[in-house]
Every structure is written in C-alpha cells, then in structure tokens.
Design a protein around this motif. Sequence first.
Motif, PDB file in Angstrom:
ATOM      1  N   PRO A 207     -19.485  43.281-107.742  1.00 51.75           N
ATOM      2  CA  PRO A 207     -19.356  44.161-108.914  1.00 51.75           C
ATOM      3  C   PRO A 207     -18.875  43.439-110.176  1.00 51.75           C
ATOM      4  CG  PRO A 207     -18.449  45.242-106.986  1.00 51.75           C
ATOM      5  CD  PRO A 207     -18.757  43.824-106.579  1.00 51.75           C
ATOM      6  N   THR A 208     -18.243  42.281-110.010  1.00 52.04           N
ATOM      7  CA  THR A 208     -17.786  41.520-111.183  1.00 52.04           C
ATOM      8  C   THR A 208     -18.840  40.526-111.663  1.00 52.04           C
ATOM      9  OG1 THR A 208     -16.740  39.843-109.773  1.00 52.04           O
ATOM     10  CG2 THR A 208     -15.362  41.705-110.491  1.00 52.04           C
ATOM     11  N   GLY A 209     -20.024  40.548-111.031  1.00 53.81           N
ATOM     12  CA  GLY A 209     -21.108  39.661-111.439  1.00 53.81           C
ATOM     13  C   GLY A 209     -21.071  38.289-110.788  1.00 53.81           C
ATOM     14  N   MET A 210     -20.195  38.082-109.825  1.00 56.29           N
ATOM     15  CA  MET A 210     -20.071  36.803-109.137  1.00 56.29           C
ATOM     16  C   MET A 210     -21.153  36.697-108.052  1.00 56.29           C
ATOM     17  SD  MET A 210     -18.235  34.013-108.877  1.00 56.29           S
ATOM     18  CE  MET A 210     -16.586  34.320-109.424  1.00 56.29           C
ATOM     19  N   PRO A 211     -21.990  35.655-108.105  1.00 53.14           N
ATOM     20  CA  PRO A 211     -23.017  35.498-107.064  1.00 53.14           C
ATOM     21  C   PRO A 211     -22.432  34.890-105.794  1.00 53.14           C
ATOM     22  CG  PRO A 211     -23.199  33.741-108.668  1.00 53.14           C
ATOM     23  CD  PRO A 211     -22.101  34.649-109.150  1.00 53.14           C
ATOM     24  N   PHE A 212     -23.039  35.208-104.667  1.00 47.67           N
ATOM     25  CA  PHE A 212     -22.662  34.593-103.394  1.00 47.67           C
ATOM     26  C   PHE A 212     -23.916  34.408-102.547  1.00 47.67           C
ATOM     27  CE2 PHE A 212     -22.279  39.165-102.749  1.00 47.67           C
ATOM     28  CZ  PHE A 212     -22.896  39.374-101.511  1.00 47.67           C
ATOM     29  N   SER A 213     -23.910  33.373-101.724  1.00 46.65           N
ATOM     30  CA  SER A 213     -25.038  33.126-100.826  1.00 46.65           C
ATOM     31  C   SER A 213     -25.020  34.170 -99.726  1.00 46.65           C
ATOM     32  CB  SER A 213     -24.949  31.721-100.223  1.00 46.65           C
ATOM     33  OG  SER A 213     -25.119  30.753-101.224  1.00 46.65           O
ATOM     34  N   ALA A 214     -26.093  34.938 -99.628  1.00 49.05           N
ATOM     35  CA  ALA A 214     -26.161  36.023 -98.661  1.00 49.05           C
ATOM     36  C   ALA A 214     -26.928  35.626 -97.406  1.00 49.05           C
ATOM     37  CB  ALA A 214     -26.826  37.242 -99.308  1.00 49.05           C
ATOM     38  N   GLY A 215     -27.756  34.595 -97.493  1.00 48.96           N
ATOM     39  CA  GLY A 215     -28.529  34.139 -96.340  1.00 48.96           C
ATOM     40  C   GLY A 215     -29.642  33.212 -96.773  1.00 48.96           C
ATOM     41  N   PHE A 216     -30.237  32.550 -95.800  1.00 48.52           N
ATOM     42  CA  PHE A 216     -31.332  31.607 -96.051  1.00 48.52           C
ATOM     43  C   PHE A 216     -32.344  31.723 -94.930  1.00 48.52           C
ATOM     44  CE2 PHE A 216     -27.406  29.816 -97.652  1.00 48.52           C
ATOM     45  CZ  PHE A 216     -27.739  29.440 -98.935  1.00 48.52           C
ATOM     46  N   ALA A 217     -33.589  31.431 -95.226  1.00 50.98           N
ATOM     47  CA  ALA A 217     -34.618  31.400 -94.184  1.00 50.98           C
ATOM     48  C   ALA A 217     -35.634  30.309 -94.501  1.00 50.98           C
ATOM     49  CB  ALA A 217     -35.323  32.746 -94.080  1.00 50.98           C
ATOM     50  N   TYR A 218     -35.832  29.400 -93.537  1.00 49.34           N
ATOM     51  CA  TYR A 218     -36.961  28.476 -93.591  1.00 49.34           C
ATOM     52  C   TYR A 218     -38.098  29.141 -92.854  1.00 49.34           C
ATOM     53  CZ  TYR A 218     -34.727  24.258 -95.411  1.00 49.34           C
ATOM     54  OH  TYR A 218     -34.113  23.340 -96.206  1.00 49.34           O
ATOM     55  N   LEU A 219     -39.277  29.125 -93.446  1.00 54.55           N
ATOM     56  CA  LEU A 219     -40.442  29.772 -92.849  1.00 54.55           C
ATOM     57  C   LEU A 219     -41.516  28.743 -92.537  1.00 54.55           C
ATOM     58  CD1 LEU A 219     -40.647  32.813 -95.287  1.00 54.55           C
ATOM     59  CD2 LEU A 219     -39.416  32.645 -93.120  1.00 54.55           C
ATOM     60  N   GLU A 220     -42.205  28.971 -91.441  1.00 57.93           N
ATOM     61  CA  GLU A 220     -43.287  28.068 -91.054  1.00 57.93           C
ATOM     62  C   GLU A 220     -44.391  28.046 -92.108  1.00 57.93           C
ATOM     63  OE1 GLU A 220     -46.218  27.428 -87.241  1.00 57.93           O
ATOM     64  OE2 GLU A 220     -45.711  29.457 -87.840  1.00 57.93           O
ATOM     65  N   GLY A 221     -44.639  29.203 -92.691  1.00 55.16           N
ATOM     66  CA  GLY A 221     -45.692  29.295 -93.693  1.00 55.16           C
ATOM     67  C   GLY A 221     -45.427  30.428 -94.660  1.00 55.16           C
ATOM     68  N   GLU A 222     -46.365  30.631 -95.551  1.00 56.98           N
ATOM     69  CA  GLU A 222     -46.235  31.654 -96.585  1.00 56.98           C
ATOM     70  C   GLU A 222     -46.955  32.945 -96.198  1.00 56.98           C
ATOM     71  OE1 GLU A 222     -47.556  29.865-100.262  1.00 56.98           O
ATOM     72  OE2 GLU A 222     -46.755  27.944 -99.625  1.00 56.98           O
ATOM     73  N   ARG A 223     -47.294  33.070 -94.924  1.00 52.12           N
ATOM     74  CA  ARG A 223     -48.030  34.247 -94.475  1.00 52.12           C
ATOM     75  C   ARG A 223     -47.135  35.483 -94.468  1.00 52.12           C
ATOM     76  NH1 ARG A 223     -49.134  30.236 -91.126  1.00 52.12           N
ATOM     77  NH2 ARG A 223     -47.940  31.135 -89.417  1.00 52.12           N
ATOM     78  N   LEU A 224     -47.782  36.629 -94.535  1.00 51.24           N
ATOM     79  CA  LEU A 224     -47.080  37.898 -94.598  1.00 51.24           C
ATOM     80  C   LEU A 224     -46.139  38.095 -93.416  1.00 51.24           C
ATOM     81  CD1 LEU A 224     -47.367  39.895 -96.875  1.00 51.24           C
ATOM     82  CD2 LEU A 224     -48.898  41.236 -95.455  1.00 51.24           C
TER      83      LEU A 224
END
Length: 155
Positions: A46-63
């Motif tokens: 709420p104060t505008g401070m960003p935080f890392s919420a998660g990450f994902a490496y994907l095999e490809g750009e498919r749906l």
Amino acid sequence: MVRDIFWCHPDAVKLDNAYNLVFLINSTYKTNRYRLPLLDFVGVTPTGMPFSAGFAYLEGERLNNVIWALERFRDIFLRRDALPGLIVTDRDLALMNVMKIVFPKCTNLLCSFHINKNVKVKCKSLIGQKMLGSMSWILGEVWLIVLRSSSLMNA
C-alpha cells in the motif's frame, strides 16, 4: 526432465497474501544464460514498495506454459476470495489471454513504460529519427496530456 519451474520465497508468500491487490507480471525472453523465458511476478504494498512475489522459468512461450505458471502463482494465495485485484503487464498477448482464464475477476492494465516505448517506436517509424529528435520534447508533452486525460474527449 524439468520443463517449467516456479519458485517463491516463503516470506514472499506472506507478502503476496498480505498485499494481494496489485501485481506486475513481466516476461523476458531468452535474456538469461539458459535462453529460457522468465516470468517475473512483482507485488506492490500500500505504500508503493515493490517486492518479488515469485518467478517462473518456462520451457517455451506456448500458452500451456504460461497457464501453468499463472496457476502456480494463483496457488500461493491462501484464500480464493483474496486473489489479485489488478495485474499490470506489458502487451504480451499470450499472458493477457491466459490472465482471463486463470484470474477471470482480475483487471488487467498495460504498463505505461511499455506503452510509451511503443509510441516512441511508432512515431520514429512514421516521421523518421531526425525529425523525432527535434520534436521529441513536444511529442512527449502532447503524449503526456493524452495519457493523463480521463477520456479521449478531454485530451
């Protein structure tokens, strides 16, 4: 063989659930040593401070890869009635389409940084680099007026 991977720090899970209103999801393609797409999930307090919420490496750009990653992100929320209310993305059409499936009640906004970047590229292609250079301040000011207007009629 691992094809897709999602990870999130335990403290980020707590932050995701405490500050679940606004998230940014950005995808970078083939910019890492493994040349794999990376989805970066960023939350905002709420104060505008960003935080890392998660990450994902994907095999490809498919749906199906993007659906899988967003479903894993959805799974870290402890309550189904406390899912993100707003997600900001670049104009990645696959991501925007999957958002409608995985987060149907969530509002999706486009990132103003990416919009501004695309407007500049389009102007450059229409009027040329030399002309754009001499007019960039004027175009920038006019574009800010359009961007900040509440409707096209107020621009």
